[in-house]
Design a protein around this motif. Structure first.
Motif, PDB file in Angstrom:
ATOM      1  N   PHE A  60      41.077  37.388  45.536  1.00  0.00           N
ATOM      2  CA  PHE A  60      42.414  37.432  44.941  1.00  0.00           C
ATOM      3  C   PHE A  60      42.348  38.743  43.710  1.00  0.00           C
ATOM      4  N   LYS A  61      43.509  39.330  43.560  1.00  0.00           N
ATOM      5  CA  LYS A  61      43.452  40.578  42.691  1.00  0.00           C
ATOM      6  C   LYS A  61      44.721  40.630  41.907  1.00  0.00           C
ATOM      7  N   LYS A  62      44.610  41.197  40.685  1.00  0.00           N
ATOM      8  CA  LYS A  62      45.684  41.332  39.907  1.00  0.00           C
ATOM      9  C   LYS A  62      46.061  43.164  40.339  1.00  0.00           C
ATOM     10  N   ILE A  63      47.068  43.299  40.938  1.00  0.00           N
ATOM     11  CA  ILE A  63      47.375  44.734  41.239  1.00  0.00           C
ATOM     12  C   ILE A  63      48.421  45.303  40.424  1.00  0.00           C
ATOM     13  N   SER A  64      48.277  46.530  39.888  1.00  0.00           N
ATOM     14  CA  SER A  64      49.078  47.255  38.967  1.00  0.00           C
ATOM     15  C   SER A  64      49.696  48.561  39.652  1.00  0.00           C
TER      16      SER A  64
END
Length: 180
Positions: free
Chosen positions: A127-131
């Motif tokens: 999982f990753k929070k992408i910006s």
């Protein structure tokens, strides 16, 4: 103790709202889950081409920088609203092997292929929070009326006969409008 790089993909989710967590952690077919919650579901391919892939993807797939891969990008729609942006990568050499049918999918769902063959194995989700700085951010937001500050994504490898495809799914804000 070694800490993971702050931009790294993670094996577990922390500090994430429940509604996102439910979607991200589901290990079944995302396509099927969305279909079950929509009156009208469709897949729209927006990009497919052979080329070089990003370094992080090369590492996960065990490819050298000089190796070519096919990249396929689609949106999953519920009605007229995109709810997921999917980015898939398969080594060019594997298009003649286990994944030979992928280049002809068009607007068909990759999930249907991946979850109907019991020989296909999936690695655990990451999982990753992408910006805005992530290479997939602008591509995922291309069909959104407003760009959110960040988006949640997950990825995993699907393997058949020792050949893998990397599937990254970016969850768009409208996913939260669907029933859990």
């Amino acid at each position: 103790m070694n800490k993971a790089h702050p931009l790294a993909w993670r094996a577990a989710l922390t500090s994430i709202p429940y509604h996102y967590r439910v979607w991200l952690q589901d290990s079944g077919s995302l396509t099927r889950r969305i279909q079950d919650r929509c009156v009208k579901f469709c897949v729209k391919r927006v990009f497919q081409s052979l080329g070089r892939i990003y370094g992080g993807e090369q590492r996960v797939m065990g490819l050298r920088a000089s190796e070519w891969a096919m990249v396929r990008e689609v949106y999953l729609y519920c009605g007229n609203t995109p709810v997921v942006f999917a980015h898939s990568v398969v080594a060019h050499k594997d298009l003649r092997g286990a994944w030979r049918g992928l280049s002809g999918l068009g607007n068909k769902s990759l999930g249907t292929v991946l979850f109907t063959n019991p020989k296909i194995k999936r690695t655990p989700l990451e999982f990753k929070k992408i910006s805005r700085s992530h290479f997939l951010y602008d591509r995922a937001c291309a069909r959104l009326p407003e760009k959110p500050h960040n988006l949640w994504a997950r990825r995993s490898l699907f393997t058949l006969h020792g050949q893998s495809i990397l599937v990254t799914e970016v969850f768009l804000p409208a996913i939260l409008d669907l029933p859990l």
